[in-house]
Design a protein around this motif. Structure first.
Motif, PDB file in Angstrom:
ATOM      1  N   GLN A  13       0.832  -1.203   0.000  1.00  0.00           N
ATOM      2  CA  GLN A  13       0.000   0.000   0.000  1.00  0.00           C
ATOM      3  C   GLN A  13       0.867   1.252   0.000  1.00  0.00           C
ATOM      4  OE1 GLN A  13      -2.675  -0.264   3.356  1.00  0.00           O
ATOM      5  NE2 GLN A  13      -4.103  -1.583   2.242  1.00  0.00           N
ATOM      6  N   SER A 119      -0.176   0.138  -4.461  1.00  0.00           N
ATOM      7  CA  SER A 119      -1.581   0.414  -4.727  1.00  0.00           C
ATOM      8  C   SER A 119      -2.411   0.137  -3.487  1.00  0.00           C
ATOM      9  CB  SER A 119      -2.081  -0.453  -5.891  1.00  0.00           C
ATOM     10  OG  SER A 119      -3.463  -0.287  -6.087  1.00  0.00           O
ATOM     11  N   SER A 120      -3.484   0.902  -3.344  1.00  0.00           N
ATOM     12  CA  SER A 120      -4.411   0.659  -2.240  1.00  0.00           C
ATOM     13  C   SER A 120      -5.558  -0.243  -2.691  1.00  0.00           C
ATOM     14  CB  SER A 120      -4.935   1.982  -1.695  1.00  0.00           C
ATOM     15  OG  SER A 120      -5.524   2.751  -2.732  1.00  0.00           O
TER      16      SER A 120
END
Length: 120
Positions: A13, A119-120
């Motif tokens: 994340q 990436s979240s």
């Protein structure tokens, strides 16, 4: 011959950390510089960080203060500690060994690449 084996990539994340490792193996007498490059889709491969056998380092402006390169000369291994990761750090990361001395030969070698996705 010389083999370069990378590890440590993955999905993280934003704001997270990852540590990449790359070990060179074979009948290696010495390695001059080792470094990490990255290539994002549709972009050229770029230098991220490099370190000489004496420990001098060089970083891309985009990663200064967030990434740290280190090296274990006795193990012919280079590391990249990546902190405060951003989505724009997403790329395939490649390690490179410059000036690898094997017998009378001197050559450069690349790792196979490891995917880093932020990436979240």
């Amino acid at each position: 011959q010389v083999q370069m084996v990378e590890s440590g990539g993955g999905l993280v994340q934003p704001g997270g950390s990852l540590r990449l490792s790359c070990a060179a193996s074979g009948s290696i007498f010495s390695i001059n510089a080792m470094g990490w490059y990255r290539q994002a889709p549709g972009k050229q491969r770029e230098l991220v960080a490099a370190i000489t056998s004496g420990g001098s380092t060089n970083y891309a402006d985009s990663v200064k203060g967030r990434f740290t390169i280190s090296r274990a000369n006795a193990k012919n291994t280079v590391y990249l500690q990546m902190n405060s990761l951003k989505p724009e750090d997403t790329a395939v990361y490649y390690c490179k060994a410059d000036g690898v001395r094997v017998g009378i030969y001197l050559d450069d070698y690349w790792g196979q690449g490891t995917q880093v996705t932020v990436s979240s």
